[in-house]
Scaffold this motif. Structure first.
Motif, PDB file in Angstrom:
ATOM      1  N   HIS A  45       0.736  -1.290  -0.175  1.00  0.00           N
ATOM      2  CA  HIS A  45      -0.134  -0.152   0.070  1.00  0.00           C
ATOM      3  C   HIS A  45       0.840   1.211  -0.075  1.00  0.00           C
ATOM      4  O   HIS A  45       0.632   2.017  -0.529  1.00  0.00           O
ATOM      5  N   GLY A  46       2.004   1.056   0.884  1.00  0.00           N
ATOM      6  CA  GLY A  46       2.853   2.281   0.593  1.00  0.00           C
ATOM      7  C   GLY A  46       3.519   2.559  -0.561  1.00  0.00           C
ATOM      8  O   GLY A  46       3.589   3.761  -0.989  1.00  0.00           O
ATOM      9  N   ILE A  47       3.766   1.510  -1.289  1.00  0.00           N
ATOM     10  CA  ILE A  47       4.457   1.583  -2.530  1.00  0.00           C
ATOM     11  C   ILE A  47       3.454   2.421  -3.603  1.00  0.00           C
ATOM     12  O   ILE A  47       3.536   3.373  -4.295  1.00  0.00           O
ATOM     13  N   SER A  48       2.233   1.817  -3.420  1.00  0.00           N
ATOM     14  CA  SER A  48       1.071   2.359  -4.581  1.00  0.00           C
ATOM     15  C   SER A  48       0.665   3.796  -3.937  1.00  0.00           C
ATOM     16  O   SER A  48       0.664   4.638  -5.107  1.00  0.00           O
ATOM     17  N   VAL A  49       0.851   4.139  -2.831  1.00  0.00           N
ATOM     18  CA  VAL A  49       0.623   5.696  -2.512  1.00  0.00           C
ATOM     19  C   VAL A  49       1.809   6.519  -3.347  1.00  0.00           C
ATOM     20  O   VAL A  49       1.523   7.593  -3.546  1.00  0.00           O
ATOM     21  N   ALA A  50       2.788   5.994  -2.880  1.00  0.00           N
ATOM     22  CA  ALA A  50       4.042   6.711  -3.490  1.00  0.00           C
ATOM     23  C   ALA A  50       4.108   6.835  -4.920  1.00  0.00           C
ATOM     24  O   ALA A  50       4.188   8.020  -5.424  1.00  0.00           O
ATOM     25  N   LEU A  51       3.911   5.891  -5.562  1.00  0.00           N
ATOM     26  CA  LEU A  51       4.021   5.928  -7.022  1.00  0.00           C
ATOM     27  C   LEU A  51       3.054   6.615  -7.879  1.00  0.00           C
ATOM     28  O   LEU A  51       2.860   7.189  -8.611  1.00  0.00           O
ATOM     29  N   TYR A  52       1.734   6.201  -7.172  1.00  0.00           N
ATOM     30  CA  TYR A  52       0.559   6.802  -8.007  1.00  0.00           C
ATOM     31  C   TYR A  52       0.235   8.388  -7.867  1.00  0.00           C
ATOM     32  O   TYR A  52      -0.055   8.943  -8.659  1.00  0.00           O
ATOM     33  N   ASN A  53       0.752   8.745  -6.614  1.00  0.00           N
ATOM     34  CA  ASN A  53       0.638  10.339  -6.359  1.00  0.00           C
ATOM     35  C   ASN A  53       1.820  10.940  -7.231  1.00  0.00           C
ATOM     36  O   ASN A  53       1.367  12.051  -7.598  1.00  0.00           O
ATOM     37  N   THR A  54       2.840  10.329  -7.265  1.00  0.00           N
ATOM     38  CA  THR A  54       3.888  10.892  -8.074  1.00  0.00           C
ATOM     39  C   THR A  54       3.399  11.191  -9.665  1.00  0.00           C
ATOM     40  O   THR A  54       3.662  12.107 -10.216  1.00  0.00           O
ATOM     41  N   GLY A  55       2.956  10.098  -9.884  1.00  0.00           N
ATOM     42  CA  GLY A  55       2.304   9.809 -11.342  1.00  0.00           C
ATOM     43  C   GLY A  55       1.512  10.858 -11.805  1.00  0.00           C
ATOM     44  O   GLY A  55       1.282  11.536 -12.611  1.00  0.00           O
ATOM     45  N   PHE A  56       0.481  10.962 -10.705  1.00  0.00           N
ATOM     46  CA  PHE A  56      -0.713  11.730 -10.943  1.00  0.00           C
ATOM     47  C   PHE A  56      -0.334  13.180 -10.851  1.00  0.00           C
ATOM     48  O   PHE A  56      -0.825  14.103 -11.592  1.00  0.00           O
ATOM     49  N   GLY A  57       0.582  13.576 -10.082  1.00  0.00           N
ATOM     50  CA  GLY A  57       1.192  14.994  -9.919  1.00  0.00           C
ATOM     51  C   GLY A  57       1.622  15.614 -11.364  1.00  0.00           C
ATOM     52  O   GLY A  57       1.422  16.435 -11.554  1.00  0.00           O
ATOM     53  N   LEU A  58       2.472  14.603 -11.698  1.00  0.00           N
ATOM     54  CA  LEU A  58       2.912  14.785 -13.236  1.00  0.00           C
ATOM     55  C   LEU A  58       1.969  14.804 -14.433  1.00  0.00           C
ATOM     56  O   LEU A  58       2.126  15.689 -15.131  1.00  0.00           O
ATOM     57  N   LEU A  59       1.286  13.994 -14.171  1.00  0.00           N
ATOM     58  CA  LEU A  59      -0.022  13.968 -15.234  1.00  0.00           C
ATOM     59  C   LEU A  59      -0.655  15.281 -15.057  1.00  0.00           C
ATOM     60  O   LEU A  59      -1.132  15.609 -16.389  1.00  0.00           O
ATOM     61  N   ILE A  60      -0.802  15.734 -13.929  1.00  0.00           N
ATOM     62  CA  ILE A  60      -1.770  17.330 -13.968  1.00  0.00           C
ATOM     63  C   ILE A  60      -0.612  18.364 -14.388  1.00  0.00           C
ATOM     64  O   ILE A  60      -1.095  19.239 -15.096  1.00  0.00           O
ATOM     65  N   ALA A  61       0.607  18.369 -14.153  1.00  0.00           N
ATOM     66  CA  ALA A  61       1.408  19.312 -14.183  1.00  0.00           C
ATOM     67  C   ALA A  61       1.866  19.749 -15.749  1.00  0.00           C
ATOM     68  O   ALA A  61       2.188  20.732 -16.144  1.00  0.00           O
ATOM     69  N   ILE A  62       2.092  18.435 -16.438  1.00  0.00           N
ATOM     70  CA  ILE A  62       2.700  18.649 -17.877  1.00  0.00           C
ATOM     71  C   ILE A  62       1.393  19.384 -18.717  1.00  0.00           C
ATOM     72  O   ILE A  62       1.734  20.214 -19.387  1.00  0.00           O
ATOM     73  N   PRO A  63       0.370  18.872 -18.737  1.00  0.00           N
ATOM     74  CA  PRO A  63      -0.473  19.570 -19.641  1.00  0.00           C
ATOM     75  C   PRO A  63      -0.868  21.074 -19.159  1.00  0.00           C
ATOM     76  O   PRO A  63      -1.193  21.952 -19.876  1.00  0.00           O
ATOM     77  N   SER A  64      -0.936  21.247 -17.857  1.00  0.00           N
ATOM     78  CA  SER A  64      -1.295  22.561 -17.423  1.00  0.00           C
ATOM     79  C   SER A  64      -0.338  23.535 -17.710  1.00  0.00           C
ATOM     80  O   SER A  64      -0.473  24.709 -18.139  1.00  0.00           O
ATOM     81  N   MET A  65       1.117  23.110 -17.512  1.00  0.00           N
ATOM     82  CA  MET A  65       2.274  23.998 -18.166  1.00  0.00           C
ATOM     83  C   MET A  65       2.253  24.221 -19.431  1.00  0.00           C
ATOM     84  O   MET A  65       2.450  25.359 -19.973  1.00  0.00           O
ATOM     85  N   ILE A  66       1.783  23.252 -20.320  1.00  0.00           N
ATOM     86  CA  ILE A  66       1.862  23.343 -21.528  1.00  0.00           C
ATOM     87  C   ILE A  66       0.871  24.263 -22.127  1.00  0.00           C
ATOM     88  O   ILE A  66       0.834  25.373 -23.064  1.00  0.00           O
TER      89      ILE A  66
END
Length: 202
Positions: A148-169
């Motif tokens: 569960h800890g690994i899932s929290v770490a990876l999903y949040n990192t990925g989701f943060g980047l998924l939001i940031a990239i199109p927002s910046m573009i």
């Protein structure tokens, strides 16, 4: 999707809210910043023709200012048509400042989301790492809590980047679009001043 949210834990909820806000802002700005709506083609020529035929009337200026952002800038010049060229330019610059501010509406929010989304994802990663270390015990690791800890770490990192990239573009795209609109409106306003003061034919 719901299973991913569950696996990502509670830190993903602020990211989900940020993603909803981002999509709404991008759609709103895509509609509001259409060239045909901001800088309608042929508007300057239409204004000059109507001015030469009927002069300046309150109804004409009112309709022009309600027409589009470019119309507001040109209307500011027509309201001061009897004044000197310098006063007309000052009025146009003041109107242009207001119009530019309106065109940049919500862009600060979009840029902020683009900047903080990776940090929010990093926060989720830290929470996941804490859960991983919390799963360690003298008797051994708890596999469920570790996963569960690994899932929290990876999903949040990925989701943060998924939001940031199109927002910046889109933030950079909209900023460049607004700058081009402002320059074009300034050029057309200067041409209007020169026409009204007899320095240009059209």
């Amino acid at each position: 999707m719901f299973s991913i949210v569950q696996a990502a834990g509670w830190p993903i909820w602020p990211l989900l809210l940020a993603s909803i806000i981002t999509v709404a802002l991008i759609l709103e700005r895509l509609v509001a910043l259409r060239r045909s709506k901001v800088v309608p083609p042929g508007l300057l020529q239409r204004v000059v023709t109507e001015y030469r035929q009927n002069g300046v009337t309150a109804a004409m200026v009112g309709d022009l200012e309600a027409h589009s952002p470019l119309g507001r800038v040109l209307g500011a010049g027509l309201r001061n048509v009897g004044s000197s060229r310098e006063i007309m330019k000052e009025a146009i610059e003041e109107a242009g400042g207001v119009v530019s501010h309106n065109l940049e509406r919500y862009l600060t929010t979009l840029g902020t989301i683009a900047s903080i989304s990776p940090l929010m994802g990093l926060f989720g990663t830290v929470v996941g790492m804490i859960e991983i270390f919390g799963s360690q015990a003298p008797s051994g690791s708890n596999p469920i809590q570790l996963a569960h800890g690994i899932s929290v770490a990876l999903y949040n990192t990925g989701f943060g980047l998924l939001i940031a990239i199109p927002s910046m573009i889109f933030w950079r795209h909209f900023r460049a679009l607004v700058d081009s609109f402002v320059v074009e409106m300034q050029q057309q306003a200067v041409r209007l001043v020169e026409v009204l003061h007899g320095q240009r034919n059209s």
